[in-house]
Design a protein around this motif. Sequence first.
Motif, PDB file in Angstrom:
ATOM      1  N   ILE A 122       0.837  -1.205   0.000  1.00 54.07           N
ATOM      2  CA  ILE A 122       0.000   0.000   0.000  1.00 54.07           C
ATOM      3  C   ILE A 122       0.868   1.250   0.000  1.00 54.07           C
ATOM      4  CG2 ILE A 122      -1.662   1.327   1.353  1.00 54.07           C
ATOM      5  CD1 ILE A 122      -2.807  -1.358   2.312  1.00 54.07           C
ATOM      6  N   ASN A 123       1.889   1.270   0.864  1.00 56.99           N
ATOM      7  CA  ASN A 123       2.784   2.434   0.926  1.00 56.99           C
ATOM      8  C   ASN A 123       3.470   2.673  -0.410  1.00 56.99           C
ATOM      9  OD1 ASN A 123       2.128   2.736   3.610  1.00 56.99           O
ATOM     10  ND2 ASN A 123       4.013   1.826   4.388  1.00 56.99           N
ATOM     11  N   PHE A 124       3.929   1.594  -1.034  1.00 54.17           N
ATOM     12  CA  PHE A 124       4.607   1.724  -2.320  1.00 54.17           C
ATOM     13  C   PHE A 124       3.645   2.236  -3.391  1.00 54.17           C
ATOM     14  CE2 PHE A 124       5.442  -0.514  -6.426  1.00 54.17           C
ATOM     15  CZ  PHE A 124       6.459   0.320  -6.854  1.00 54.17           C
ATOM     16  N   ALA A 125       2.454   1.635  -3.462  1.00 53.81           N
ATOM     17  CA  ALA A 125       1.476   2.042  -4.473  1.00 53.81           C
ATOM     18  C   ALA A 125       1.093   3.511  -4.308  1.00 53.81           C
ATOM     19  CB  ALA A 125       0.239   1.151  -4.380  1.00 53.81           C
ATOM     20  N   TYR A 126       0.875   3.932  -3.067  1.00 53.53           N
ATOM     21  CA  TYR A 126       0.504   5.324  -2.802  1.00 53.53           C
ATOM     22  C   TYR A 126       1.629   6.277  -3.185  1.00 53.53           C
ATOM     23  CZ  TYR A 126      -0.617   9.549  -0.146  1.00 53.53           C
ATOM     24  OH  TYR A 126      -0.852  10.849   0.223  1.00 53.53           O
ATOM     25  N   SER A 127       2.854   5.957  -2.793  1.00 57.78           N
ATOM     26  CA  SER A 127       3.995   6.834  -3.069  1.00 57.78           C
ATOM     27  C   SER A 127       4.295   6.898  -4.565  1.00 57.78           C
ATOM     28  CB  SER A 127       5.229   6.334  -2.305  1.00 57.78           C
ATOM     29  OG  SER A 127       4.974   6.292  -0.919  1.00 57.78           O
ATOM     30  N   PHE A 128       4.191   5.773  -5.249  1.00 53.41           N
ATOM     31  CA  PHE A 128       4.484   5.737  -6.680  1.00 53.41           C
ATOM     32  C   PHE A 128       3.433   6.519  -7.460  1.00 53.41           C
ATOM     33  CE2 PHE A 128       4.437   4.030 -10.961  1.00 53.41           C
ATOM     34  CZ  PHE A 128       5.783   3.894 -11.255  1.00 53.41           C
ATOM     35  N   THR A 129       2.158   6.282  -7.175  1.00 57.70           N
ATOM     36  CA  THR A 129       1.093   6.973  -7.916  1.00 57.70           C
ATOM     37  C   THR A 129       1.110   8.467  -7.631  1.00 57.70           C
ATOM     38  OG1 THR A 129      -0.473   6.428  -6.126  1.00 57.70           O
ATOM     39  CG2 THR A 129      -0.409   4.954  -8.031  1.00 57.70           C
ATOM     40  N   ASN A 130       1.525   8.832  -6.422  1.00 55.84           N
ATOM     41  CA  ASN A 130       1.600  10.245  -6.062  1.00 55.84           C
ATOM     42  C   ASN A 130       2.769  10.926  -6.771  1.00 55.84           C
ATOM     43  OD1 ASN A 130       0.706  12.537  -4.626  1.00 55.84           O
ATOM     44  ND2 ASN A 130       2.204  12.182  -3.019  1.00 55.84           N
ATOM     45  N   LYS A 131       3.909  10.255  -6.808  1.00 56.35           N
ATOM     46  CA  LYS A 131       5.111  10.840  -7.422  1.00 56.35           C
ATOM     47  C   LYS A 131       4.953  11.016  -8.929  1.00 56.35           C
ATOM     48  CE  LYS A 131      10.117  10.243  -7.874  1.00 56.35           C
ATOM     49  NZ  LYS A 131      10.457  11.545  -7.273  1.00 56.35           N
ATOM     50  N   TYR A 132       4.351  10.028  -9.570  1.00 55.74           N
ATOM     51  CA  TYR A 132       4.256  10.055 -11.037  1.00 55.74           C
ATOM     52  C   TYR A 132       2.876  10.473 -11.543  1.00 55.74           C
ATOM     53  CZ  TYR A 132       8.820   7.851 -10.858  1.00 55.74           C
ATOM     54  OH  TYR A 132      10.138   7.594 -10.611  1.00 55.74           O
ATOM     55  N   ASN A 133       2.092  11.100 -10.641  1.00 52.06           N
ATOM     56  CA  ASN A 133       0.824  11.731 -11.018  1.00 52.06           C
ATOM     57  C   ASN A 133      -0.136  10.776 -11.730  1.00 52.06           C
ATOM     58  OD1 ASN A 133       1.656  14.339 -10.056  1.00 52.06           O
ATOM     59  ND2 ASN A 133       2.908  14.552 -11.901  1.00 52.06           N
ATOM     60  N   LEU A 134      -0.287   9.585 -11.172  1.00 51.85           N
ATOM     61  CA  LEU A 134      -1.268   8.629 -11.705  1.00 51.85           C
ATOM     62  C   LEU A 134      -2.588   8.884 -10.980  1.00 51.85           C
ATOM     63  CD1 LEU A 134       1.023   5.453 -11.786  1.00 51.85           C
ATOM     64  CD2 LEU A 134       0.678   7.190 -13.558  1.00 51.85           C
ATOM     65  N   THR A 135      -3.282   9.907 -11.428  1.00 57.09           N
ATOM     66  CA  THR A 135      -4.416  10.472 -10.687  1.00 57.09           C
ATOM     67  C   THR A 135      -5.520   9.465 -10.418  1.00 57.09           C
ATOM     68  OG1 THR A 135      -3.933  12.606 -11.718  1.00 57.09           O
ATOM     69  CG2 THR A 135      -6.065  12.365 -10.629  1.00 57.09           C
ATOM     70  N   GLN A 136      -5.886   8.690 -11.424  1.00 54.33           N
ATOM     71  CA  GLN A 136      -6.996   7.754 -11.259  1.00 54.33           C
ATOM     72  C   GLN A 136      -6.690   6.703 -10.191  1.00 54.33           C
ATOM     73  OE1 GLN A 136      -8.262   5.969 -14.932  1.00 54.33           O
ATOM     74  NE2 GLN A 136      -9.981   4.905 -14.012  1.00 54.33           N
ATOM     75  N   MET A 137      -5.486   6.145 -10.239  1.00 54.71           N
ATOM     76  CA  MET A 137      -5.090   5.150  -9.243  1.00 54.71           C
ATOM     77  C   MET A 137      -4.961   5.786  -7.868  1.00 54.71           C
ATOM     78  SD  MET A 137      -2.190   2.901 -11.221  1.00 54.71           S
ATOM     79  CE  MET A 137      -2.510   2.118 -12.802  1.00 54.71           C
ATOM     80  N   LEU A 138      -4.404   6.979  -7.809  1.00 55.94           N
ATOM     81  CA  LEU A 138      -4.218   7.680  -6.541  1.00 55.94           C
ATOM     82  C   LEU A 138      -5.561   7.946  -5.877  1.00 55.94           C
ATOM     83  CD1 LEU A 138      -2.230   9.052  -4.587  1.00 55.94           C
ATOM     84  CD2 LEU A 138      -2.458  11.129  -5.951  1.00 55.94           C
TER      85      LEU A 138
END
Length: 330
Positions: A122-138
């Motif tokens: 969860i931490n990885f998915a949240y940090s990755f989607t936040n850093k690379y602006n994957l808005t829908q997943m975030l």
Amino acid sequence: MKLQQKHQSQQTAKQIRIKRSVETGINETDFINTMFLRSTFFENWSETNYFINPTLKTTQSLTYNDKWYLDFLKDSYSTGISFDKPSDKFMDLYKNWDSYVKQYNINKFYDVDRKQFLRELINFAYSFTNKYNLTQMLNKLKTNINNLQSVNLIEDNWKLVNDYNSFVFNIDNKFYFFVFQPFNSKQWKILKFKHDTNNAKEIDGIPFIPSDIKVYVEMSKLKGLYYWDRVGEPQKPTINPNTGEIINWSVENQNKVKDFLNNYLDVIIQENIRVQQGGNLDYDDPNLGSQRIIFDFEIVDNMEKSVKGNILTKKSIYRMILTIDKDNSK
């Protein structure tokens, strides 16, 4: 004929009980009085604080009468039955994580600790989607999971150095790497070293002293100097020798992680919901997959806001879950 009518009558009564239970919740007083008759059967049972610990577990083997009693609770009072078991897809992810790491190049961005597997994912998915602006997943993560925590990706732990004079004279014992173009070559190279001396040393067969960095800068042959802002020795990133670009965090590798999240984000979210409802977090536990009997009290109408407007849903004021260990239900 009478036997058949009696059986049909019993079935109808059972259906009415289940329907009433699901729609309105069970009568709290009636339920507690019934449970008190067998209160010694459960662990963590309290006659005054019966909602302190919502998950009650049996540790003893079930007798024939015990099993009958559980069937009675399920038929007469429960509002749902589930099994405390992760999805097959999530368990495959856990058991074969090393293969998935290589398949999707996840290790280029983060080192997931399998001891805290779900939280780390969860931490990885949240940090990755936040850093690379994957808005829908975030947004999907924010909608379905509370207390999201940001962690540093590997890229974030490498800090760019801008003050080269400070670097040369400040012996800090940190690990560094720099991308440079040797004077007699058109290819780019990357060297990693520990900054523990100002004296000359040899790195991967190449003579080096810290003051060389300033020379490479003056000759426009330095792509960048970075230090590792964590303890321990990190792995050296990989570069494209023709361009000097760090390919660990390239768009190609980012897209592989995106593919992973496209395939498994819903699986991770669903597993988190299971755990938040009292599910077992120990994926090596042989009892993983135990039966869970759900009891809801005072189900009321509840208005929830959504992008489509207000939606009428059902919400239980209290919920208690009786967990039957897998080995004890046989």
